[in-house]
Design an enzyme around this catalytic site. Sequence first.
Site, PDB file in Angstrom:
ATOM      1  N   ASP A  28       0.760  -1.161   0.059  1.00 51.86           N
ATOM      2  CA  ASP A  28       0.136   0.138   0.021  1.00 51.86           C
ATOM      3  C   ASP A  28       0.842   1.239   0.176  1.00 51.86           C
ATOM      4  O   ASP A  28       1.813   1.403   0.596  1.00 51.86           O
ATOM      5  CB  ASP A  28      -0.859  -0.090   1.140  1.00 51.86           C
ATOM      6  CG  ASP A  28      -2.495   0.619   0.768  1.00 51.86           C
ATOM      7  OD1 ASP A  28      -2.317   1.986   0.611  1.00 51.86           O
ATOM      8  OD2 ASP A  28      -3.300  -0.070   0.739  1.00 51.86           O
ATOM      9  N   SER A  81      -6.863   3.798  -1.851  1.00 46.07           N
ATOM     10  CA  SER A  81      -6.861   2.635  -1.676  1.00 46.07           C
ATOM     11  C   SER A  81      -8.059   1.934  -2.056  1.00 46.07           C
ATOM     12  O   SER A  81      -8.147   0.897  -2.432  1.00 46.07           O
ATOM     13  CB  SER A  81      -6.588   2.285  -0.069  1.00 46.07           C
ATOM     14  OG  SER A  81      -5.245   2.996   0.102  1.00 46.07           O
ATOM     15  N   ASP A 171      -4.678  16.085   2.283  1.00 39.00           N
ATOM     16  CA  ASP A 171      -4.483  15.895   0.819  1.00 39.00           C
ATOM     17  C   ASP A 171      -4.207  17.151   0.133  1.00 39.00           C
ATOM     18  O   ASP A 171      -4.141  17.183  -1.147  1.00 39.00           O
ATOM     19  CB  ASP A 171      -5.903  15.463   0.495  1.00 39.00           C
ATOM     20  CG  ASP A 171      -6.514  14.111   1.012  1.00 39.00           C
ATOM     21  OD1 ASP A 171      -5.428  13.330   1.177  1.00 39.00           O
ATOM     22  OD2 ASP A 171      -7.599  13.993   1.188  1.00 39.00           O
ATOM     23  N   ARG A 286     -15.929   9.956  -0.622  1.00 41.69           N
ATOM     24  CA  ARG A 286     -15.102   8.746  -0.144  1.00 41.69           C
ATOM     25  C   ARG A 286     -15.788   8.309   1.353  1.00 41.69           C
ATOM     26  O   ARG A 286     -15.917   8.939   2.098  1.00 41.69           O
ATOM     27  CB  ARG A 286     -13.839   8.939  -0.086  1.00 41.69           C
ATOM     28  CG  ARG A 286     -12.735   8.001   0.340  1.00 41.69           C
ATOM     29  CD  ARG A 286     -11.280   8.038   0.161  1.00 41.69           C
ATOM     30  NE  ARG A 286     -10.540   7.235   0.956  1.00 41.69           N
ATOM     31  CZ  ARG A 286      -9.289   7.380   1.294  1.00 41.69           C
ATOM     32  NH1 ARG A 286      -8.723   8.004   0.283  1.00 41.69           N
ATOM     33  NH2 ARG A 286      -8.598   6.424   2.200  1.00 41.69           N
ATOM     34  N   LYS A 361      -6.007  -1.893   6.722  1.00 45.33           N
ATOM     35  CA  LYS A 361      -6.306  -2.267   5.274  1.00 45.33           C
ATOM     36  C   LYS A 361      -7.194  -3.508   5.045  1.00 45.33           C
ATOM     37  O   LYS A 361      -7.341  -4.050   3.940  1.00 45.33           O
ATOM     38  CB  LYS A 361      -5.011  -2.295   4.414  1.00 45.33           C
ATOM     39  CG  LYS A 361      -4.326  -0.887   4.652  1.00 45.33           C
ATOM     40  CD  LYS A 361      -4.698   0.131   3.781  1.00 45.33           C
ATOM     41  CE  LYS A 361      -4.114   1.556   3.825  1.00 45.33           C
ATOM     42  NZ  LYS A 361      -4.736   2.278   2.798  1.00 45.33           N
ATOM     43  N   ASP A 430       1.827   3.362   3.009  1.00 44.55           N
ATOM     44  CA  ASP A 430       0.784   4.212   2.856  1.00 44.55           C
ATOM     45  C   ASP A 430       0.543   4.970   4.430  1.00 44.55           C
ATOM     46  O   ASP A 430       0.215   6.134   4.501  1.00 44.55           O
ATOM     47  CB  ASP A 430      -0.391   3.676   2.447  1.00 44.55           C
ATOM     48  CG  ASP A 430      -1.581   4.593   2.323  1.00 44.55           C
ATOM     49  OD1 ASP A 430      -1.121   5.692   1.306  1.00 44.55           O
ATOM     50  OD2 ASP A 430      -2.888   4.391   2.582  1.00 44.55           O
ATOM     51  N   HIS A 434       1.525   8.806   5.131  1.00 41.32           N
ATOM     52  CA  HIS A 434       0.452   9.895   5.564  1.00 41.32           C
ATOM     53  C   HIS A 434       0.955  10.660   6.862  1.00 41.32           C
ATOM     54  O   HIS A 434       0.475  11.822   6.967  1.00 41.32           O
ATOM     55  CB  HIS A 434      -0.720   9.185   5.962  1.00 41.32           C
ATOM     56  CG  HIS A 434      -1.520   8.924   4.678  1.00 41.32           C
ATOM     57  ND1 HIS A 434      -1.680   9.802   3.799  1.00 41.32           N
ATOM     58  CD2 HIS A 434      -2.124   7.769   4.090  1.00 41.32           C
ATOM     59  CE1 HIS A 434      -2.605   9.297   2.843  1.00 41.32           C
ATOM     60  NE2 HIS A 434      -2.870   8.207   3.223  1.00 41.32           N
ATOM     61  N   ASP A 471      -1.157  -0.436  -4.779  1.00 37.92           N
ATOM     62  CA  ASP A 471      -2.486   0.322  -4.923  1.00 37.92           C
ATOM     63  C   ASP A 471      -2.564   1.723  -5.474  1.00 37.92           C
ATOM     64  O   ASP A 471      -3.257   2.343  -6.228  1.00 37.92           O
ATOM     65  CB  ASP A 471      -3.537   0.114  -4.084  1.00 37.92           C
ATOM     66  CG  ASP A 471      -3.067   0.678  -2.656  1.00 37.92           C
ATOM     67  OD1 ASP A 471      -1.711   1.234  -2.557  1.00 37.92           O
ATOM     68  OD2 ASP A 471      -3.546   0.891  -1.726  1.00 37.92           O
ATOM     69  N   HIS A 472      -1.258   2.377  -5.149  1.00 35.59           N
ATOM     70  CA  HIS A 472      -1.046   3.804  -5.414  1.00 35.59           C
ATOM     71  C   HIS A 472       0.202   4.261  -4.916  1.00 35.59           C
ATOM     72  O   HIS A 472       0.910   3.527  -4.026  1.00 35.59           O
ATOM     73  CB  HIS A 472      -2.028   4.560  -4.929  1.00 35.59           C
ATOM     74  CG  HIS A 472      -2.452   4.423  -3.402  1.00 35.59           C
ATOM     75  ND1 HIS A 472      -1.576   5.250  -2.713  1.00 35.59           N
ATOM     76  CD2 HIS A 472      -3.335   4.131  -2.594  1.00 35.59           C
ATOM     77  CE1 HIS A 472      -2.103   4.777  -1.312  1.00 35.59           C
ATOM     78  NE2 HIS A 472      -3.128   4.158  -1.523  1.00 35.59           N
ATOM     79  N   HIS A 501      -1.078  10.809  -0.810  1.00 34.77           N
ATOM     80  CA  HIS A 501      -0.780   9.804  -2.354  1.00 34.77           C
ATOM     81  C   HIS A 501      -0.107  10.837  -3.275  1.00 34.77           C
ATOM     82  O   HIS A 501      -0.030  11.857  -3.165  1.00 34.77           O
ATOM     83  CB  HIS A 501      -1.999   9.303  -2.608  1.00 34.77           C
ATOM     84  CG  HIS A 501      -2.666   8.388  -1.650  1.00 34.77           C
ATOM     85  ND1 HIS A 501      -3.918   7.927  -1.782  1.00 34.77           N
ATOM     86  CD2 HIS A 501      -2.541   7.805  -0.212  1.00 34.77           C
ATOM     87  CE1 HIS A 501      -4.443   7.248  -0.688  1.00 34.77           C
ATOM     88  NE2 HIS A 501      -3.304   7.290  -0.132  1.00 34.77           N
TER      89      HIS A 501
END
Length: 559
Positions: A28, A81, A171, A286, A361, A430, A434, A471-472, A501
């Site tokens: 991730d 994700s 973000d 989301r 996750k 991930d 973050h 996934d990213h 991300h």
Amino acid sequence: MGSSGFSWKLPDHPKLPKDKTVALIVLDGWGEADPDRYNCIHVAETPTMDSLKKGAPERWRLIRAHGKAVGLPTEDDMGNSEVGHNALGAGRIYAQGAKLVDLALASGKIYEGEGFKYIKQSFETGTLHLIGLLSDGGVHSRIDQLQLLLKGASENGAKRIRVHILTDGRDVLDGSSVGFVETLENDLAKLRESGVDAQIASGGGRMYVTMDRYENDWEVVKRGWDAQVLGEAPYKFKSAVEAVKKLREETKASDQYLPPFVIVDDSGKSVGPIVDGDAVVTFNFRADRMVMIAKALEYEDFDKFDRVRVPKIRYAGMLQYDGELKLPSHYLVSPPEIERTSGEYLVHNGVRTLACSETVKFGHVTFFWNGNRSGYFNPEMEEYVEIPSDSGITFNVKPKMKAIEIAEKARDAILSRKFHQVRVNLPNGDMVGHTGDIEATVVACKAADDAVKIILDAIEQVGGIYVVTADHGNAEDMVKRNKSGQPLLDKNGKIQILTSHTLQPVPIAIGGPGLAPGVRFRKDVPDGGLANVAATVINLHGYEAPSDYETTLIEVVDN
């Protein structure tokens, strides 16, 4: 079945054997970027992932994990994700989150839908409350959608509107909240001029107020409830702009962690508590950080914290946030119908599956992988294992997270030879990425690499096949950059940390002793993305993928 002639039976692959154990590893937040000191994957010791890249060039490549490749509106939209695992599992690209909402707003369909008609019943005598993340980050919400919704709601009869804002800084740039609040205040002032009583009623930072996920910390939701519903918070202000500026200055909190505040009138009374007869919309598209507040707003039976007062309201989400829980039961925009996912096909074709991750996750390798569907397709054929995540700390405190435990669970499943597919998500890149803590993220990347090795060693022992992908992006770039790619500095000359991300592609590697000798990545799918992985994996299990799936990434050449 039925008269349509549909069958779950997949055709055998002409050249690839069945019954090999396939380990499917999703790293991730693990993208591919230029090596520099802000690329934590590059800085970290990652001998296993390095060896996959340096090994056989025809068995390692990059795939797209953002924008249109995962159903998002533009190439500026970073992957996440949820949409990433939807694409990985579904094998097709579905219009997602923001895009679904954009279409519904642009066409006006949103105002004709069941969800809007439901909340509209409150407009005559009640207040419309809008709760959500205020930024243009495009991961959880977008301010332009809120602006359109404000306009559309007032044109459709809302006379009194209260907005409960959650500041971002995760973000988007930290500090940008002030500008977003000013933009919103301008819009609300215009609405007031046109006779609509519209104002901001409360606020707080997204990581401290309302937007917790996976039942990590209900206190976060309670702080939001107290401010939004009860109109109570430790800080009271006359204006939201003043609130955000003062709280940043006085508490030294970043946008993500601003304490909760309420807006009060001249007599000190909060301007917008939620009361009987009101309508409430959570406007994030989301799902993951809306499920908990949705439960608090919707459930009669609720014991996670004392709600004190539970107003009789009409509540709708921007979207339905959990398809299995049917939560919320009313929503403004309908979800993509994801059917016939790879997981369901494989189970129907006798592929026994274990899926495992830790709490943060776990939903991604199960619910999102399976097309936003909870539970097993066939409990006789599947086992899902959730390893509890650390709670009550930020992930940079223990950056190794549960990577090794996940890997050991996968190893044991592989060596038991009970499963044909063992699917895991390693969250480190991930979740630690973050936090913006570069040193911790380097430790996190090494831990994930160590975990991959444990799983690949097990595959070696049983003569199996591995697929390692992501996934990213996230951990591969931890700094904000200007147009020419140079790190951006703040006014004190410090680098600006990137906590979000990225738009980077992600690697996919295949191998293992069970991989047929002639298997290699095709050269004619240069724009391959996450949705191409499902057909690839189905092939490695010895089957042809359904004809409407995005094409496989592999071919078998006769040696």
